[in-house]
Design a protein around this motif. Structure first.
Motif: not given
Length: 276
Positions: A71-96
Motif C-alpha cells: 500500500s506504500c512503496p519500499p525504501d531503497i538503498s543502492v551501493s556499488s563499488p563501481g559507482l560514486s556515492r553521488t551516483q548511487c544517491h541519484d539512482i536511489r532517487r530515480k528508483l524511489l
C-alpha cells in the motif's frame, strides 16, 4: 481495524512476493532476506550485475518493505563499488520516484528491472562525474558513537536501522556495558546521522515521555582502511557482555583498527550496567 486488515493483507502479499523473488534471483548470493520485523517490516537484499555487457557493474539493492507494503512503496538503498556515492544517491532517487508512481501492488521486481535503465543513464555521464569527485570528496569514513542509555529499545533500534538504510551507512549497534554505534560511509552522511540522533526524539525519559539523544558522544571519526570495505553491508544489532566479546564483534565486522583506537576511550567496562 482497517489498519490491521491492511497490514495483514500487505504481509500476505509481501510473503508471496518473497517467494517469487527467491525463484527469480536464484543465483548464489543474489537474493537474501536480511531481517523480518513486525514493527519495521522486511529487509531484502538483491545483488545484480547491470550495465554494458563488456563491463558489467555489480550493484547491491536493499529494499525495506514496511508493514503496510505494498500500500506504500519500499525504501531503497543502492551501493556499488563501481559507482560514486553521488551516483548511487541519484539512482536511489530515480528508483524511489518510480516506486511512488507505480500502483500499490508488489513492485520489487519492477524496480530491479528499472535499475538497468538508471545505470545506463548514469554511464553516459560517469566519466564527467568521476572527474568532479576525484579530489577525494567521496572518501569513506568510519565512526564510533557512544550512547548513554536506551530505554525504548524497539523504537530506538528501529530508527537507527532506518537512518542507516536511508543514508546508506552500513553499521552496527553493540549493546553491552557500553552502548556503541559503529558506522562506515561518506563523512557528510555520518554527520547527518549524528544530527538526526541529536534532533529527533529517539527514546523516552524516566517519565516515559519521548526525548532526544542529548548524551551521545562521537568517540572517533577517521578515514576508513580498505579492510573495512569487506565488513558491514547492513545495520546489525549485537549484544556483548565482556571485553573479549566486544573485541570479537569488531573482528567480525572487520573493524579491528577502529576497536583499537576507541578502546582507551571506553574506560572500565565492568563499571557500567547493561542497557535496558
Amino acid at each position: 481495524m482497517a489498519s490491521r486488515v491492511e497490514c495483514e493483507a500487505g504481509e500476505a502479499a509481501a510473503e508471496e512476493e518473497l517467494s517469487v523473488l527467491a525463484s527469480i534471483y536464484c543465483a548464489e548470493g543474489e537474493f537474501q532476506l536480511l531481517r523480518r520485523s513486525a514493527q519495521d517490516g522486511l529487509l531484502v537484499q538483491i545483488k545484480r550485475t547491470v550495465g554494458a555487457a563488456d563491463r558489467g557493474l555489480a550493484v547491491s539493492l536493499l529494499f525495506l518493505l514496511p508493514p503496510r507494503y505494498p500500500s506504500c512503496p519500499p525504501d531503497i538503498s543502492v551501493s556499488s563499488p563501481g559507482l560514486s556515492r553521488t551516483q548511487c544517491h541519484d539512482i536511489r532517487r530515480k528508483l524511489l520516484d518510480h516506486a511512488a508512481a507505480l500502483p500499490p501492488e508488489p513492485m520489487v521486481h519492477q524496480l530491479v528491472e528499472r535499475l538497468q535503465q538508471c545505470v545506463e543513464v548514469r554511464e553516459e555521464s560517469r566519466g564527467r562525474e568521476e572527474e568532479v569527485t576525484e579530489g577525494g570528496g567521496d572518501e569513506r569514513w568510519a565512526a564510533a558513537l557512544l550512547l548513554d542509555h536506551i530505554r525504548s529499545r524497539r523504537r530506538y533500534v528501529g530508527l537507527l536501522q532506518r537512518w542507516s538504510l536511508q543514508l546508506q551507512l552500513p553499521g552496527a549497534l553493540l549493546l553491552g556495558p557500553r552502548i556503541l554505534v559503529v558506522l562506515r560511509g561518506a563523512r557528510p552522511d555520518v554527520k547527518e546521522f549524528c544530527r538526526l540522533l541529536k534532533t529527533v526524539k529517539v527514546d523516552v525519559d524516566s517519565s516515559g515521555r519521548k526525548c532526544k539523544e542529548r548524551m551521545m558522544k562521537v568517540l572517533i571519526e577517521a578515514p576508513m582502511s580498505s579492510s573495512c570495505e569487506h565488513g558491514l553491508q547492513t545495520f546489525l544489532v549485537k549484544e556483548y557482555k565482556s571485553l573479549p566479546e566486544l573485541s570479537a564483534a569488531f573482528q567480525e565486522l572487520h573493524m579491528t583498527e577502529l576497536y583499537e583506537l576507541i578502546l582507551p576511550l571506553l574506560g572500565d567496562l565492568t563499571a557500567y550496567g547493561s542497557p535496558q
